[in-house]
Design a protein around this motif. Structure first.
Motif, short mmCIF file in Angstrom:
data_model
loop_
_atom_site.label_atom_id
_atom_site.label_comp_id
_atom_site.label_asym_id
_atom_site.label_seq_id
_atom_site.Cartn_x
_atom_site.Cartn_y
_atom_site.Cartn_z
N PRO A 165 0.75 -0.89 0.22
CA PRO A 165 -0.09 0.18 -0.04
C PRO A 165 0.90 1.13 -0.09
O PRO A 165 0.75 2.37 -0.62
CB PRO A 165 -0.45 0.06 1.27
N GLU A 166 1.83 1.75 0.71
CA GLU A 166 2.63 2.91 0.57
C GLU A 166 3.51 2.88 0.00
O GLU A 166 4.21 3.79 -0.52
CB GLU A 166 4.04 2.52 2.16
N GLU A 167 3.60 1.58 -1.10
CA GLU A 167 4.75 1.90 -2.61
C GLU A 167 3.99 1.13 -3.80
O GLU A 167 4.79 1.53 -4.68
CB GLU A 167 5.98 0.19 -2.25
N SER A 168 2.42 1.59 -3.65
CA SER A 168 1.76 1.53 -4.67
C SER A 168 1.93 2.83 -5.56
O SER A 168 1.52 2.64 -7.08
CB SER A 168 0.12 0.75 -4.09
N GLY A 169 1.75 3.43 -5.30
CA GLY A 169 1.90 4.88 -6.08
C GLY A 169 2.91 4.76 -7.28
O GLY A 169 4.43 4.77 -6.70
N ALA A 170 2.91 4.63 -8.25
CA ALA A 170 3.24 5.49 -9.46
C ALA A 170 3.61 6.62 -10.14
O ALA A 170 2.74 6.38 -11.16
CB ALA A 170 3.79 3.94 -10.16
N GLU A 171 3.55 7.74 -9.30
CA GLU A 171 3.46 9.08 -11.00
C GLU A 171 3.74 9.20 -11.54
O GLU A 171 3.74 10.00 -12.51
CB GLU A 171 3.79 9.84 -9.15
N ASP A 172 5.54 8.07 -12.04
CA ASP A 172 6.09 8.44 -12.94
C ASP A 172 5.34 8.11 -14.51
O ASP A 172 5.70 7.86 -15.77
CB ASP A 172 7.44 8.44 -12.88
N ALA A 173 4.86 7.16 -14.15
CA ALA A 173 4.23 5.79 -14.77
C ALA A 173 2.43 6.24 -14.41
O ALA A 173 1.90 5.61 -15.29
CB ALA A 173 3.88 4.63 -14.23
N ARG A 174 2.22 7.40 -14.24
CA ARG A 174 0.63 8.31 -13.71
C ARG A 174 0.19 7.68 -15.27
O ARG A 174 0.87 8.84 -16.47
CB ARG A 174 0.47 9.07 -13.27
N PRO A 175 -1.25 7.53 -16.11
CA PRO A 175 -1.80 7.81 -17.46
C PRO A 175 -1.71 8.60 -17.37
O PRO A 175 -1.93 9.30 -16.37
CB PRO A 175 -2.48 6.59 -17.50
N GLU A 176 -2.42 9.26 -18.78
CA GLU A 176 -2.47 10.13 -19.08
C GLU A 176 -3.76 10.30 -19.14
O GLU A 176 -5.00 9.66 -19.17
CB GLU A 176 -2.55 10.60 -20.94
N GLU A 177 -4.86 11.94 -18.77
CA GLU A 177 -6.06 11.81 -18.49
C GLU A 177 -6.72 11.64 -19.60
O GLU A 177 -6.41 12.36 -20.51
CB GLU A 177 -6.02 13.86 -18.23
N VAL B 34 -5.84 -14.69 -15.22
CA VAL B 34 -4.33 -14.08 -15.87
C VAL B 34 -3.15 -14.90 -14.84
O VAL B 34 -2.25 -14.52 -15.34
CB VAL B 34 -5.04 -13.00 -13.96
N ASP B 35 -3.40 -15.76 -13.76
CA ASP B 35 -2.03 -16.65 -13.37
C ASP B 35 -1.81 -17.23 -14.29
O ASP B 35 -0.05 -17.54 -14.88
CB ASP B 35 -2.75 -17.69 -12.42
N ALA B 36 -2.77 -18.05 -15.56
CA ALA B 36 -2.38 -19.07 -17.12
C ALA B 36 -1.62 -18.25 -17.77
O ALA B 36 -0.86 -18.43 -18.31
CB ALA B 36 -3.69 -19.07 -17.48
N VAL B 37 -1.79 -16.77 -17.95
CA VAL B 37 -0.71 -15.55 -18.58
C VAL B 37 -0.03 -15.34 -17.90
O VAL B 37 1.50 -14.06 -18.32
CB VAL B 37 -1.31 -15.23 -19.73
N ASN B 38 0.41 -15.94 -16.53
CA ASN B 38 1.67 -15.36 -15.38
C ASN B 38 1.68 -13.75 -15.23
O ASN B 38 2.18 -13.10 -14.37
CB ASN B 38 2.73 -15.59 -16.02
N GLY B 39 0.09 -13.68 -14.76
CA GLY B 39 -0.21 -11.91 -14.34
C GLY B 39 -0.29 -10.99 -15.60
O GLY B 39 0.40 -10.18 -17.04
N VAL B 40 -1.02 -10.06 -14.66
CA VAL B 40 -0.70 -8.69 -15.97
C VAL B 40 -0.32 -7.12 -15.60
O VAL B 40 -0.73 -7.46 -14.30
CB VAL B 40 -2.33 -8.77 -16.44
N ASN B 41 0.02 -6.22 -16.52
CA ASN B 41 0.24 -5.09 -15.63
C ASN B 41 -0.99 -4.17 -16.02
O ASN B 41 -1.61 -3.84 -16.81
CB ASN B 41 1.09 -4.77 -15.98
N VAL B 42 -1.78 -3.65 -14.71
CA VAL B 42 -2.92 -2.91 -15.13
C VAL B 42 -2.50 -1.11 -14.10
O VAL B 42 -2.10 -1.59 -13.74
CB VAL B 42 -4.18 -3.72 -14.53
N CYS B 43 -3.39 -0.32 -15.27
CA CYS B 43 -2.82 1.18 -14.60
C CYS B 43 -4.60 1.32 -14.41
O CYS B 43 -5.36 1.65 -14.51
CB CYS B 43 -2.99 2.20 -15.85
N THR B 44 -4.35 2.67 -13.15
CA THR B 44 -5.10 2.94 -12.44
C THR B 44 -5.39 4.56 -12.77
O THR B 44 -3.81 4.82 -12.03
CB THR B 44 -6.41 2.56 -10.98
N TRP B 45 -6.43 5.12 -12.91
CA TRP B 45 -6.66 6.83 -12.72
C TRP B 45 -7.23 6.76 -11.37
O TRP B 45 -6.01 8.82 -11.31
CB TRP B 45 -7.03 7.05 -13.53
#
Length: 370
Positions: free
Chosen positions: A14-26, A203-214
């Motif tokens: 939780p305390e590390e879940s922010g990825a400000e440099d990866a913030r998607p475009e609005e 999701v496990d069958a493809v070894n995980g996914v990368n998901v972006c949240t706004w």
């Protein structure tokens, strides 16, 4: 070969879940009162893989593996009794016309009941899948589950206005199908129910996914926190993420957007991981998808897969029946008011097989990741 990150998908603390440099475009400016690309998410996780992957994976081999997966699919009577005229029309559609299928998403393994559904199980996702007559285009049309519509009599329901997802509680899939037909004026050519919980295995069958949240999302079930940015998720984490509703900005519509991003991430991973050309991965995905489906007893999945075999991802649109943006206070609780003019024109476009033209004239609002 999968990367190290793909082999070990993790959920940031939780305390590390922010990825400000990866913030998607609005997201782009809103147009109309539309909920763009919402609602198709859950069933498409299963349905898209089953229909599009099975078509691409089995067509080239003459469907010789078809029986292996068809035997894993549950079958029930999901459509109401139909008139001879409707049956004849549907047979004509299967032969050479456009197809309209009812898709329902459920979460049979949800750990907690929905306090808003005291009368019984409700369909969490309601969609109409329109496949063009030319078989070169398809559209997933989501109907907001809280849409206030006419629900025909069925079960212990005497008929009248109610939220559309209540139809499932009163009369199961057949009453839901009757409600959707009455709302849209469209003859349904088939129906399916997809179990949302299968996202974990897929999701496990493809070894995980990368998901972006706004926006920030907090799990009320596990305490996980996802700040704006992109996160690697395994199946358990992805399922936890898409189940969140009350801690998400926008409530149910916010959850829809989050679920959409997971679907897109899963489809991207399926394509990039080589699952479609890897016999073992393909077999796993098809098996999970098949076991997560309940289809109407009259639906021929092999015929359906054959008909969508040439569909490409860029020939598939995702939209939601437009609403007025006005919350209704009803005897069934707060409900969604569908836009009477725009929804009527959309349903006419479905009936006339002119959905792409309708979309061109009525562009949906852009949503994150679209």
């Amino acid at each position: 070969m999968d990367s190290e990150n793909d082999r070990q998908p993790v959920d940031p603390a939780p305390e590390e879940s922010g990825a400000e440099d990866a913030r998607p475009e609005e997201p782009a400016v809103k147009r109309h009162r539309f909920r763009g690309m919402a609602g198709w998410k859950k069933a498409l996780i299963v349905l898209g893989v089953l229909l599009l992957v099975i078509a691409g994976g089995l067509t080239g081999t003459g469907f010789y593996l078809y029986e292996r997966y068809d035997n894993k699919v549950s079958r029930e009577s999901l459509l109401p009794s139909r008139s001879a005229e409707d049956i004849a029309k549907s047979e004509e559609n299967w032969a050479s016309g456009p197809l309209n299928l009812l898709l329902l998403g459920s979460d049979s393994r949800a750990e907690e009941p929905d306090e808003e559904s005291p009368i019984g199980e409700r369909s969490d996702t309601i969609m109409l899948l329109h496949i063009a007559k030319a078989r070169d285009h398809a559209t997933f049309i989501s109907i907001p589950r809280d849409s206030y519509v006419d629900v025909p009599a069925g079960g212990n329901w005497k008929g009248g206005k109610n939220k559309i997802n209540s139809a499932f509680a009163f009369g199961g899939a057949p009453l839901t199908a009757a409600t959707v037909s009455k709302l849209t004026g469209v003859t349904l050519d088939g129906a399916m129910i997809a179990d949302f919980a299968s996202i974990r295995e897929m999701v496990d069958a493809v070894n995980g996914v990368n998901v972006c949240t706004w926006t920030k999302v907090t799990s009320l079930h596990t305490g996980r926190v996802w700040n704006p940015g992109c996160h690697d998720m395994d199946g358990e984490v992805a399922l936890d993420f898409v189940r969140q509703r009350y801690s998400v900005e926008g409530g149910d519509f916010g959850r829809m957007r989050n679920q959409q991003t997971v679907v897109k991430a899963l489809i991207t991973k399926v394509q990039s991981s080589g699952a479609l050309t890897n016999p073992l991965k393909l077999d796993t995905l098809l098996g999970i998808a098949a076991e997560a489906l309940t289809v109407d007893e009259s639906l021929d999945l092999r015929d359906l897969a054959f008909k969508v075999r040439d569909l490409r991802p860029d020939a598939i649109d995702y939209l939601t029946v437009p609403d007025t943006g006005v919350g209704l206070d009803t005897s069934a609780g707060s409900a969604v008011e569908l836009d009477p003019d725009l929804s009527a024109s959309l349903f006419k476009a479905v009936a006339d097989d002119t959905v792409p033209q309708w979309l061109a004239e009525n562009p949906q609002e852009a949503t994150p990741g679209s």
